[in-house]
Design a protein around this motif. Structure first.
Motif, PDB file in Angstrom:
ATOM      1  N   LEU A 118       5.568  34.160  27.463  1.00 59.89           N
ATOM      2  CA  LEU A 118       6.430  33.580  26.428  1.00 59.89           C
ATOM      3  C   LEU A 118       5.848  33.736  25.032  1.00 59.89           C
ATOM      4  O   LEU A 118       6.549  33.545  24.042  1.00 59.89           O
ATOM      5  CB  LEU A 118       6.668  32.095  26.728  1.00 59.89           C
ATOM      6  N   GLY A 119       4.560  34.049  24.941  1.00 61.67           N
ATOM      7  CA  GLY A 119       3.924  34.120  23.631  1.00 61.67           C
ATOM      8  C   GLY A 119       3.362  32.766  23.228  1.00 61.67           C
ATOM      9  O   GLY A 119       3.260  31.850  24.049  1.00 61.67           O
ATOM     10  N   PRO A 120       2.995  32.599  21.965  1.00 56.28           N
ATOM     11  CA  PRO A 120       2.413  31.341  21.506  1.00 56.28           C
ATOM     12  C   PRO A 120       3.356  30.152  21.706  1.00 56.28           C
ATOM     13  O   PRO A 120       4.579  30.294  21.734  1.00 56.28           O
ATOM     14  CB  PRO A 120       2.165  31.592  20.014  1.00 56.28           C
ATOM     15  N   ALA A 121       2.751  28.974  21.821  1.00 52.08           N
ATOM     16  CA  ALA A 121       3.504  27.746  22.091  1.00 52.08           C
ATOM     17  C   ALA A 121       4.425  27.380  20.934  1.00 52.08           C
ATOM     18  O   ALA A 121       4.014  27.420  19.766  1.00 52.08           O
ATOM     19  CB  ALA A 121       2.532  26.605  22.353  1.00 52.08           C
ATOM     20  N   VAL A 122       5.664  27.009  21.274  1.00 49.06           N
ATOM     21  CA  VAL A 122       6.610  26.537  20.255  1.00 49.06           C
ATOM     22  C   VAL A 122       7.016  25.082  20.511  1.00 49.06           C
ATOM     23  O   VAL A 122       7.769  24.497  19.730  1.00 49.06           O
ATOM     24  CB  VAL A 122       7.868  27.423  20.167  1.00 49.06           C
ATOM     25  N   THR A 123       6.533  24.487  21.597  1.00 51.78           N
ATOM     26  CA  THR A 123       6.802  23.082  21.910  1.00 51.78           C
ATOM     27  C   THR A 123       5.503  22.413  22.346  1.00 51.78           C
ATOM     28  O   THR A 123       4.537  23.080  22.731  1.00 51.78           O
ATOM     29  CB  THR A 123       7.823  22.938  23.058  1.00 51.78           C
ATOM     30  N   ILE A 124       5.500  21.091  22.337  1.00 49.99           N
ATOM     31  CA  ILE A 124       4.337  20.341  22.797  1.00 49.99           C
ATOM     32  C   ILE A 124       4.062  20.625  24.275  1.00 49.99           C
ATOM     33  O   ILE A 124       2.907  20.727  24.705  1.00 49.99           O
ATOM     34  CB  ILE A 124       4.536  18.831  22.565  1.00 49.99           C
ATOM     35  N   GLU A 125       5.125  20.781  25.072  1.00 48.33           N
ATOM     36  CA  GLU A 125       4.943  21.084  26.486  1.00 48.33           C
ATOM     37  C   GLU A 125       4.200  22.408  26.665  1.00 48.33           C
ATOM     38  O   GLU A 125       3.302  22.529  27.515  1.00 48.33           O
ATOM     39  CB  GLU A 125       6.298  21.131  27.193  1.00 48.33           C
ATOM     40  N   GLU A 126       4.563  23.405  25.870  1.00 43.83           N
ATOM     41  CA  GLU A 126       3.876  24.700  25.943  1.00 43.83           C
ATOM     42  C   GLU A 126       2.447  24.608  25.430  1.00 43.83           C
ATOM     43  O   GLU A 126       1.564  25.323  25.912  1.00 43.83           O
ATOM     44  CB  GLU A 126       4.669  25.746  25.171  1.00 43.83           C
ATOM     45  N   VAL A 127       2.201  23.730  24.458  1.00 42.64           N
ATOM     46  CA  VAL A 127       0.830  23.488  23.998  1.00 42.64           C
ATOM     47  C   VAL A 127      -0.027  22.980  25.154  1.00 42.64           C
ATOM     48  O   VAL A 127      -1.142  23.451  25.385  1.00 42.64           O
ATOM     49  CB  VAL A 127       0.808  22.479  22.830  1.00 42.64           C
ATOM     50  N   HIS A 128       0.503  22.026  25.913  1.00 42.49           N
ATOM     51  CA  HIS A 128      -0.261  21.478  27.038  1.00 42.49           C
ATOM     52  C   HIS A 128      -0.489  22.536  28.116  1.00 42.49           C
ATOM     53  O   HIS A 128      -1.561  22.562  28.744  1.00 42.49           O
ATOM     54  CB  HIS A 128       0.455  20.257  27.613  1.00 42.49           C
ATOM     55  N   THR A 182     -10.146  21.626  24.497  1.00 40.20           N
ATOM     56  CA  THR A 182      -9.867  20.189  24.397  1.00 40.20           C
ATOM     57  C   THR A 182      -9.841  19.763  22.935  1.00 40.20           C
ATOM     58  O   THR A 182     -10.830  19.234  22.423  1.00 40.20           O
ATOM     59  CB  THR A 182     -10.913  19.370  25.166  1.00 40.20           C
ATOM     60  N   PRO A 183      -8.735  20.000  22.242  1.00 42.82           N
ATOM     61  CA  PRO A 183      -8.638  19.530  20.864  1.00 42.82           C
ATOM     62  C   PRO A 183      -8.633  18.005  20.825  1.00 42.82           C
ATOM     63  O   PRO A 183      -8.193  17.359  21.775  1.00 42.82           O
ATOM     64  CB  PRO A 183      -7.285  20.091  20.403  1.00 42.82           C
ATOM     65  N   SER A 184      -9.140  17.460  19.747  1.00 39.42           N
ATOM     66  CA  SER A 184      -9.150  16.002  19.649  1.00 39.42           C
ATOM     67  C   SER A 184      -7.821  15.475  19.124  1.00 39.42           C
ATOM     68  O   SER A 184      -7.478  14.313  19.369  1.00 39.42           O
ATOM     69  CB  SER A 184     -10.295  15.532  18.747  1.00 39.42           C
ATOM     70  N   VAL A 185      -7.060  16.341  18.420  1.00 36.91           N
ATOM     71  CA  VAL A 185      -5.794  15.902  17.826  1.00 36.91           C
ATOM     72  C   VAL A 185      -4.744  16.998  17.990  1.00 36.91           C
ATOM     73  O   VAL A 185      -5.031  18.178  17.773  1.00 36.91           O
ATOM     74  CB  VAL A 185      -5.955  15.578  16.321  1.00 36.91           C
ATOM     75  N   ILE A 186      -3.536  16.593  18.374  1.00 35.72           N
ATOM     76  CA  ILE A 186      -2.362  17.467  18.350  1.00 35.72           C
ATOM     77  C   ILE A 186      -1.336  16.815  17.430  1.00 35.72           C
ATOM     78  O   ILE A 186      -0.995  15.641  17.594  1.00 35.72           O
ATOM     79  CB  ILE A 186      -1.749  17.656  19.743  1.00 35.72           C
ATOM     80  N   VAL A 187      -0.866  17.592  16.463  1.00 39.51           N
ATOM     81  CA  VAL A 187       0.176  17.099  15.560  1.00 39.51           C
ATOM     82  C   VAL A 187       1.528  17.533  16.128  1.00 39.51           C
ATOM     83  O   VAL A 187       1.805  18.732  16.240  1.00 39.51           O
ATOM     84  CB  VAL A 187       0.003  17.640  14.133  1.00 39.51           C
ATOM     85  N   ASP A 188       2.353  16.590  16.501  1.00 41.02           N
ATOM     86  CA  ASP A 188       3.650  16.880  17.103  1.00 41.02           C
ATOM     87  C   ASP A 188       4.680  17.119  16.000  1.00 41.02           C
ATOM     88  O   ASP A 188       5.105  16.197  15.324  1.00 41.02           O
ATOM     89  CB  ASP A 188       4.077  15.713  17.993  1.00 41.02           C
ATOM     90  N   GLY A 189       5.071  18.384  15.855  1.00 42.80           N
ATOM     91  CA  GLY A 189       6.084  18.732  14.857  1.00 42.80           C
ATOM     92  C   GLY A 189       7.397  19.131  15.482  1.00 42.80           C
ATOM     93  O   GLY A 189       8.227  19.777  14.835  1.00 42.80           O
ATOM     94  N   GLY A 190       7.601  18.767  16.764  1.00 43.78           N
ATOM     95  CA  GLY A 190       8.835  19.142  17.440  1.00 43.78           C
ATOM     96  C   GLY A 190       8.821  20.604  17.844  1.00 43.78           C
ATOM     97  O   GLY A 190       7.780  21.145  18.196  1.00 43.78           O
ATOM     98  N   VAL A 191       9.984  21.232  17.760  1.00 43.33           N
ATOM     99  CA  VAL A 191      10.124  22.633  18.158  1.00 43.33           C
ATOM    100  C   VAL A 191       9.907  23.538  16.948  1.00 43.33           C
ATOM    101  O   VAL A 191      10.510  23.321  15.887  1.00 43.33           O
ATOM    102  CB  VAL A 191      11.516  22.894  18.762  1.00 43.33           C
ATOM    103  N   CYS A 192       9.048  24.543  17.097  1.00 39.02           N
ATOM    104  CA  CYS A 192       8.815  25.518  16.025  1.00 39.02           C
ATOM    105  C   CYS A 192       9.910  26.598  16.114  1.00 39.02           C
ATOM    106  O   CYS A 192      10.003  27.285  17.129  1.00 39.02           O
ATOM    107  CB  CYS A 192       7.441  26.148  16.162  1.00 39.02           C
ATOM    108  N   MET A 214      -7.786  12.716  23.559  1.00 41.73           N
ATOM    109  CA  MET A 214      -6.897  13.528  22.735  1.00 41.73           C
ATOM    110  C   MET A 214      -5.783  12.641  22.166  1.00 41.73           C
ATOM    111  O   MET A 214      -5.153  11.896  22.904  1.00 41.73           O
ATOM    112  CB  MET A 214      -6.284  14.652  23.575  1.00 41.73           C
ATOM    113  N   GLN A 215      -5.590  12.737  20.849  1.00 41.63           N
ATOM    114  CA  GLN A 215      -4.543  11.975  20.184  1.00 41.63           C
ATOM    115  C   GLN A 215      -3.368  12.883  19.843  1.00 41.63           C
ATOM    116  O   GLN A 215      -3.556  14.001  19.370  1.00 41.63           O
ATOM    117  CB  GLN A 215      -5.055  11.370  18.881  1.00 41.63           C
ATOM    118  N   ILE A 216      -2.165  12.383  20.060  1.00 43.10           N
ATOM    119  CA  ILE A 216      -0.970  13.075  19.598  1.00 43.10           C
ATOM    120  C   ILE A 216      -0.388  12.255  18.461  1.00 43.10           C
ATOM    121  O   ILE A 216      -0.074  11.069  18.626  1.00 43.10           O
ATOM    122  CB  ILE A 216       0.056  13.250  20.732  1.00 43.10           C
ATOM    123  N   ILE A 217      -0.304  12.876  17.295  1.00 41.75           N
ATOM    124  CA  ILE A 217       0.125  12.174  16.096  1.00 41.75           C
ATOM    125  C   ILE A 217       1.321  12.878  15.477  1.00 41.75           C
ATOM    126  O   ILE A 217       1.701  13.977  15.879  1.00 41.75           O
ATOM    127  CB  ILE A 217      -1.017  12.084  15.061  1.00 41.75           C
TER     128      ILE A 217
END
Length: 216
Positions: free
Chosen positions: A147-157, A166-176, A1-4
């Protein structure tokens, strides 16, 4: 998994085109995306989210013109799309042809359609395949502690650990920042009806239509 970062979005585009799952940020929250014509990829999202099959993924069109190629838009649907796209409004629309419907059965039915801004919009515009998306969370009412849908990368994990996806890519956009849903309007009939309120206020929808919209 890549975080970009959003600046490396071409990596996410290639992943979507290869049938992989990708998670991207929006102003509302993180969304998990797949090729809308790839039954296996879409089905994995339904299973991981424990999402009912009758609750379709969102088909994210790259533009209103593209949407018009694939869907039947009533006069009121055209008015709402012109007013609010790209943005936080989704329309339930009938497919224009049986071929379109057959190609995209993986997203579910009816077709929930939007044109998105930001990273999701860019991904959709640059990918050579149609994009389906939904929020990064387990479906259903999990109670007051949810909490509902993820608004941070930590919540995504956290979501990925629970769902097994298992997504191959996560785009890190900070806090939604918005942490709110899209508004959904049913446009299957000439007179549109409100399905769910969200970031586009019911009063704004009514103002755009020139009448008080009723609930479905």
């Amino acid at each position: 998994m890549q975080i970009i970062t959003p600046q490396d979005l071409d990596v996410a585009v290639r992943a979507i085109e290869s049938g992989e799952l990708v998670i991207v940020p929006t102003s509302r929250w993180y969304m998990i995306c797949a090729d809308a014509s790839n039954a296996q990829a879409c089905d994995s999202i339904f299973k991981g989210k424990r999402r009912p099959g009758a609750k379709s993924l969102a088909y994210v069109a790259p533009s209103l013109a593209s949407c018009q190629e694939h869907f039947e838009l009533s006069a009121e649907a055209e008015r709402l799309a012109t007013m609010f796209w790209p943005g936080d409004l989704a329309l339930l629309l009938p497919w224009r042809s049986p071929e379109d419907a057959a190609r995209h059965t993986a997203v579910g039915s009816p077709a929930l359609t939007t044109v998105a801004p930001g990273v999701l919009g860019t991904l959709t515009s640059e990918a050579k395949v149609p994009v389906a998306a939904t929020t990064a969370n387990i479906s259903g009412d999990a109670g007051p502690a949810d909490l509902g849908p993820a608004v941070t990368i930590e919540e995504v994990h956290d979501f990925l650990a629970t769902s097994g996806l298992t997504p191959s890519v996560i785009v890190d956009g900070g806090v939604c920042p918005a942490a709110n849903h899209m508004t959904i309007v049913d446009c299957f009939t000439p007179e549109a009806k409100l399905v769910r309120t969200g970031l586009v206020h019911q009063r704004a929808v009514s103002a755009a239509l020139g009448r008080e919209i009723q609930r479905a």
